[in-house]
Design a protein around this motif. Structure first.
Motif, PDB file in Angstrom:
ATOM      1  N   HIS A  29      11.807  69.464 -18.632  1.00 10.55           N
ATOM      2  CA  HIS A  29      10.812  69.051 -18.255  1.00 10.55           C
ATOM      3  C   HIS A  29       9.117  70.426 -19.121  1.00 10.55           C
ATOM      4  O   HIS A  29       9.293  71.261 -17.893  1.00 10.55           O
ATOM      5  CB  HIS A  29      10.057  68.944 -17.080  1.00 10.55           C
ATOM      6  CG  HIS A  29      10.854  67.607 -16.440  1.00 10.55           C
ATOM      7  ND1 HIS A  29      11.609  67.457 -15.358  1.00 10.55           N
ATOM      8  CD2 HIS A  29      10.913  66.206 -17.273  1.00 10.55           C
ATOM      9  CE1 HIS A  29      12.360  66.062 -15.642  1.00 10.55           C
ATOM     10  NE2 HIS A  29      11.661  65.767 -16.713  1.00 10.55           N
ATOM     11  N   SER A  30       9.371  70.272 -19.693  1.00  8.32           N
ATOM     12  CA  SER A  30       8.773  72.007 -20.336  1.00  8.32           C
ATOM     13  C   SER A  30       7.915  71.402 -22.035  1.00  8.32           C
ATOM     14  O   SER A  30       8.280  70.538 -22.616  1.00  8.32           O
ATOM     15  CB  SER A  30      10.100  73.391 -20.826  1.00  8.32           C
ATOM     16  OG  SER A  30      10.707  72.474 -22.173  1.00  8.32           O
ATOM     17  N   LEU A  31       7.001  72.365 -21.540  1.00  4.24           N
ATOM     18  CA  LEU A  31       6.350  72.186 -23.145  1.00  4.24           C
ATOM     19  C   LEU A  31       6.950  71.832 -24.634  1.00  4.24           C
ATOM     20  O   LEU A  31       6.191  71.366 -25.593  1.00  4.24           O
ATOM     21  CB  LEU A  31       4.997  73.237 -23.464  1.00  4.24           C
ATOM     22  CG  LEU A  31       4.009  73.615 -24.268  1.00  4.24           C
ATOM     23  CD1 LEU A  31       3.187  71.618 -23.660  1.00  4.24           C
ATOM     24  CD2 LEU A  31       2.887  74.376 -24.395  1.00  4.24           C
ATOM     25  N   GLU A  34       8.568  69.072 -24.817  1.00  8.00           N
ATOM     26  CA  GLU A  34       7.954  67.522 -24.896  1.00  8.00           C
ATOM     27  C   GLU A  34       7.651  67.847 -27.015  1.00  8.00           C
ATOM     28  O   GLU A  34       7.213  66.971 -27.932  1.00  8.00           O
ATOM     29  CB  GLU A  34       6.711  67.615 -24.685  1.00  8.00           C
ATOM     30  CG  GLU A  34       6.150  67.498 -23.527  1.00  8.00           C
ATOM     31  CD  GLU A  34       5.880  67.739 -22.021  1.00  8.00           C
ATOM     32  OE1 GLU A  34       4.225  67.895 -22.796  1.00  8.00           O
ATOM     33  OE2 GLU A  34       5.934  67.459 -21.150  1.00  8.00           O
ATOM     34  N   THR A  56       6.456  71.827 -17.220  1.00  8.39           N
ATOM     35  CA  THR A  56       5.690  70.789 -16.951  1.00  8.39           C
ATOM     36  C   THR A  56       5.501  69.932 -15.660  1.00  8.39           C
ATOM     37  O   THR A  56       5.056  69.095 -15.174  1.00  8.39           O
ATOM     38  CB  THR A  56       5.580  70.252 -18.072  1.00  8.39           C
ATOM     39  OG1 THR A  56       6.429  69.528 -18.389  1.00  8.39           O
ATOM     40  CG2 THR A  56       4.968  69.920 -19.523  1.00  8.39           C
ATOM     41  N   ARG A  57       6.595  70.087 -15.080  1.00  8.71           N
ATOM     42  CA  ARG A  57       7.136  69.271 -13.895  1.00  8.71           C
ATOM     43  C   ARG A  57       7.611  70.701 -13.572  1.00  8.71           C
ATOM     44  O   ARG A  57       8.860  72.070 -13.851  1.00  8.71           O
ATOM     45  CB  ARG A  57       7.812  68.596 -13.975  1.00  8.71           C
ATOM     46  CG  ARG A  57       7.287  66.922 -13.995  1.00  8.71           C
ATOM     47  CD  ARG A  57       8.520  65.946 -14.639  1.00  8.71           C
ATOM     48  NE  ARG A  57       7.742  65.011 -14.867  1.00  8.71           N
ATOM     49  CZ  ARG A  57       8.295  63.839 -14.896  1.00  8.71           C
ATOM     50  NH1 ARG A  57       9.719  63.257 -14.549  1.00  8.71           N
ATOM     51  NH2 ARG A  57       8.187  62.679 -16.003  1.00  8.71           N
TER      52      ARG A  57
END
Length: 81
Positions: A29-31, A34, A56-57
């Motif tokens: 969950h990373s920029l 994404e 991001t989380r």
């Protein structure tokens, strides 16, 4: 017979299946992850991107993050042969 596993994931802690080879079964969950998913950059560029460490989380945060759930189903023989 089947072995079914439910694997929750939040943040950048990866889970792998290790048999004859290693397979990553979760996504970060990373920029940068994404950006790869949206087609903005390729996987190779993600490895050296300056923002590769922005997640991001995360746990813990003041707002509870819903985990991403992965199901892993594996067939096995019982008794072992």
């Amino acid at each position: 017979m089947y072995n079914i596993q439910l694997l929750p994931n939040v943040g950048d802690s990866r889970m792998y299946i290790i048999n004859d080879f290693i397979t990553q079964i979760t996504k970060d969950h990373s920029l940068v992850e994404e950006m790869v998913d949206m087609g903005g950059i390729d996987r190779e560029s993600a490895r050296t991107h300056p923002d590769k460490n922005i997640i991001t989380r995360a746990v813990p945060q003041t707002v509870l993050q819903e985990p991403q759930l992965y199901y892993h189903v594996r067939r096995f023989h019982w008794p072992p042969q």
